[in-house]
Design a protein around this motif. Structure first.
Motif, mmCIF file in Angstrom:
data_model
loop_
_atom_site.group_PDB
_atom_site.id
_atom_site.type_symbol
_atom_site.label_atom_id
_atom_site.label_comp_id
_atom_site.label_asym_id
_atom_site.label_seq_id
_atom_site.Cartn_x
_atom_site.Cartn_y
_atom_site.Cartn_z
ATOM 1 N N HIS A 269 -20.762 -0.185 -9.060
ATOM 2 C CA HIS A 269 -19.602 -1.154 -9.493
ATOM 3 C C HIS A 269 -18.746 -0.042 -10.349
ATOM 4 O O HIS A 269 -18.754 1.426 -10.928
ATOM 5 N N VAL A 270 -18.085 -0.645 -11.645
ATOM 6 C CA VAL A 270 -17.087 -0.183 -12.252
ATOM 7 C C VAL A 270 -17.784 1.456 -13.093
ATOM 8 O O VAL A 270 -17.316 2.158 -13.716
ATOM 9 N N ASP A 271 -18.505 1.242 -13.594
ATOM 10 C CA ASP A 271 -19.450 2.148 -14.414
ATOM 11 C C ASP A 271 -19.527 3.480 -13.809
ATOM 12 O O ASP A 271 -19.351 4.713 -14.282
ATOM 13 N N SER A 272 -19.530 3.331 -12.639
ATOM 14 C CA SER A 272 -19.687 4.515 -11.549
ATOM 15 C C SER A 272 -18.634 4.872 -10.977
ATOM 16 O O SER A 272 -17.465 6.032 -10.605
ATOM 17 N N LEU A 273 -17.089 4.041 -10.955
ATOM 18 C CA LEU A 273 -16.083 3.881 -9.804
ATOM 19 C C LEU A 273 -15.143 4.412 -10.901
ATOM 20 O O LEU A 273 -13.831 4.662 -10.470
ATOM 21 N N GLY A 274 -14.811 3.928 -12.326
ATOM 22 C CA GLY A 274 -14.216 4.096 -13.636
ATOM 23 C C GLY A 274 -12.732 3.253 -12.716
ATOM 24 O O GLY A 274 -13.786 1.406 -13.414
ATOM 25 N N LEU A 275 -11.937 2.827 -13.003
ATOM 26 C CA LEU A 275 -10.144 2.607 -12.888
ATOM 27 C C LEU A 275 -9.709 2.963 -11.817
ATOM 28 O O LEU A 275 -9.728 4.064 -11.614
ATOM 29 N N PHE A 276 -8.559 2.197 -11.896
ATOM 30 C CA PHE A 276 -7.803 2.332 -10.803
ATOM 31 C C PHE A 276 -5.620 2.223 -11.283
ATOM 32 O O PHE A 276 -6.411 1.000 -12.004
ATOM 33 N N LEU A 277 -5.329 2.837 -10.660
ATOM 34 C CA LEU A 277 -3.841 1.770 -10.947
ATOM 35 C C LEU A 277 -3.092 1.241 -9.722
ATOM 36 O O LEU A 277 -3.109 2.202 -8.682
ATOM 37 N N LYS A 278 -2.545 -0.002 -10.675
ATOM 38 C CA LYS A 278 -1.306 -1.095 -9.366
ATOM 39 C C LYS A 278 -0.099 -0.409 -10.268
ATOM 40 O O LYS A 278 0.038 0.380 -11.154
ATOM 41 N N ALA A 279 0.815 0.161 -8.803
ATOM 42 C CA ALA A 279 2.135 0.613 -8.935
ATOM 43 C C ALA A 279 2.483 -1.129 -10.058
ATOM 44 O O ALA A 279 2.259 -2.269 -10.349
ATOM 45 N N PRO A 280 3.415 -0.479 -10.984
ATOM 46 C CA PRO A 280 4.334 -1.423 -12.024
ATOM 47 C C PRO A 280 4.960 -2.099 -11.126
ATOM 48 O O PRO A 280 5.836 -3.312 -11.802
ATOM 49 N N SER A 281 6.015 -1.886 -10.740
ATOM 50 C CA SER A 281 6.131 -2.848 -10.089
ATOM 51 C C SER A 281 6.172 -3.509 -8.668
ATOM 52 O O SER A 281 6.375 -4.608 -7.901
ATOM 53 N N SER A 282 4.503 -3.582 -8.466
ATOM 54 C CA SER A 282 4.472 -4.960 -7.506
ATOM 55 C C SER A 282 4.545 -6.321 -8.220
ATOM 56 O O SER A 282 3.622 -6.763 -8.200
ATOM 57 N N VAL A 283 4.599 -6.390 -9.397
ATOM 58 C CA VAL A 283 4.288 -7.419 -10.521
ATOM 59 C C VAL A 283 5.836 -8.660 -9.898
ATOM 60 O O VAL A 283 6.642 -8.405 -9.459
#
Length: 301
Positions: free
Chosen positions: A98-112
Motif C-alpha cells: 500500500h501507500v507506505d511502500s508505493l509512495g505517490l504517482f503523478l497524473k497529467a494536468p491535462s486530464s482534468v
C-alpha cells in the motif's frame, strides 16, 4: 467559503464565491498576472489569505446553474495521487503493498475536466473503473514541511474522480488520459470543511452506491500525504493532491453517470462516453493488479 471556477461568455477564465445557489464574481479583485494562468491560479498564487482578497466582494449574484463550470483548478501545476491508501481497497485489489511502500504517482494536468462534462473512454478492448476521492488544493508553497505544518498549506478541499484503465502499464499512463480527472465543483476552505476525520465519501454509478467510506480510514492521512509529497517535490499554489480511493471500484461504460459526494464539499457528477474509441495499442490488459469481477459490496453502516 465555497469558491468556483467558470467561463464567461467570451470563454475567459473567472472565479467566484458561492452564496446559496448563486455565484458572485470575484475576478475583479485579483491582481493582474502575466502568463495566461487561470483566474483560480491567480487567486491562489496571490500570497494573501483568501479571506483578505475576497473581503471586497461585491456584485450581483448569478444563478450557479447558469454558469459554464471549469475544473476547480483548470491548470494545476501537478496532480499528485496516493495509490492504495485504504486497507479495504488493498484487499479488493489483492495488492501486496500500500501507500507506505508505493509512495505517490503523478497524473497529467491535462486530464482534468469539470462537473457536468464527460469522461471519454479511449479504447474498446480495455476495462475502465471509477475511483472516488477527497482531494486538496495547495495554497502556499511547501517544501519539506512537517505533518504539524502541513494543513497550513491547504487552500481548500474538493472532490475528484480518478478514472483508471486496468492493466500492467504504469499508473501515470493508465490514469492520465484526457478527461480522466473530473474535479470540483467547489473549492471549500478548511474553516467550512470541518475536521477531516468526520468526512464521509460516497460514489455512485448509474444510481448504484459503489463506495461508502470514512476519510478517517485513510492509511496515510492528509498531513502525512502533504508532508511526504513536499519532501519529494516542492508544492506550489494550485497543485492538487488526491488522497486515494476506498473499496468499491468497478467498471464504467458508455452512457453511465458517475458521481462522488462529501456532504460538506458538494457533489461532482459527470457522464461517460466511448464515442470514437479504438483498439488499445499496448498489451498490458492481462497484467497488473486484478480488480474484482464484481463490485465489492458496500459495507454495512
Amino acid at each position: 467559503m465555497k469558491i468556483v471556477s467558470y467561463r464567461d461568455e467570451a470563454g475567459g477564465s473567472r472565479v467566484g464565491v458561492v452564496v446559496d445557489d448563486a455565484v458572485i464574481d470575484a475576478t475583479g479583485l485579483l491582481r493582474p498576472q502575466a502568463g495566461g494562468t487561470s483566474a483560480m491560479r491567480r487567486l491562489l498564487e496571490d500570497g494573501r489569505p483568501l479571506e483578505d482578497i475576497l473581503s471586497g466582494l461585491d456584485g450581483d449574484p448569478m444563478p450557479l446553474d447558469d454558469l459554464r463550470l471549469d475544473p476547480i483548478v483548470p491548470d494545476p501545476g501537478k496532480i499528485i495521487a496516493a495509490p492504495v491508501n485504504y486497507f479495504d481497497h488493498k484487499a479488493e485489489m489483492q495488492e501486496a503493498y500500500h501507500v507506505d511502500s508505493l509512495g505517490l504517482f503523478l497524473k497529467a494536468p491535462s486530464s482534468v475536466i469539470a462537473a457536468g462534462e464527460h469522461i471519454r473512454l479511449p479504447y474498446t478492448d480495455r476495462r475502465f473503473d471509477q475511483e472516488g476521492e477527497l482531494a486538496l488544493v495547495i495554497g502556499r508553497r511547501a517544501s519539506h514541511v512537517t505533518t504539524e505544518e502541513a494543513l497550513d498549506h491547504v487552500a481548500g478541499y474538493t472532490l475528484l474522480l480518478d478514472i483508471t484503465m486496468r492493466g500492467g502499464e504504469d499508473r501515470s499512463t493508465r490514469k492520465s488520459f484526457d478527461t480522466f480527472t473530473p474535479i470540483g465543483p467547489f473549492l471549500v476552505t478548511p474553516d467550512e470543511t470541518g475536521p477531516l476525520a468526520s468526512l464521509r465519501l460516497r460514489t455512485w454509478v448509474g444510481g448504484e452506491l459503489r463506495q461508502d467510506a470514512d476519510i478517517a480510514d485513510l492509511i496515510w492521512d492528509v498531513p502525512q500525504l502533504i508532508a511526504y509529497a513536499s519532501s519529494v517535490m516542492t508544492l506550489h499554489p494550485g497543485d492538487v493532491i488526491t488522497t486515494g480511493t476506498p473499496a468499491g471500484v468497478g467498471q464504467i461504460g458508455h452512457g453511465d453517470r458517475v458521481a462522488v459526494a462529501i456532504e460538506q464539499l458538494g457533489r461532482l457528477e459527470v457522464g461517460v462516453t466511448s464515442e470514437g474509441a479504438v483498439a488499445c495499442p499496448t498489451k498490458g490488459a492481462t497484467t497488473g493488479p486484478r480488480p474484482p469481477a464484481t463490485v465489492t459490496p458496500v459495507r454495512a453502516r
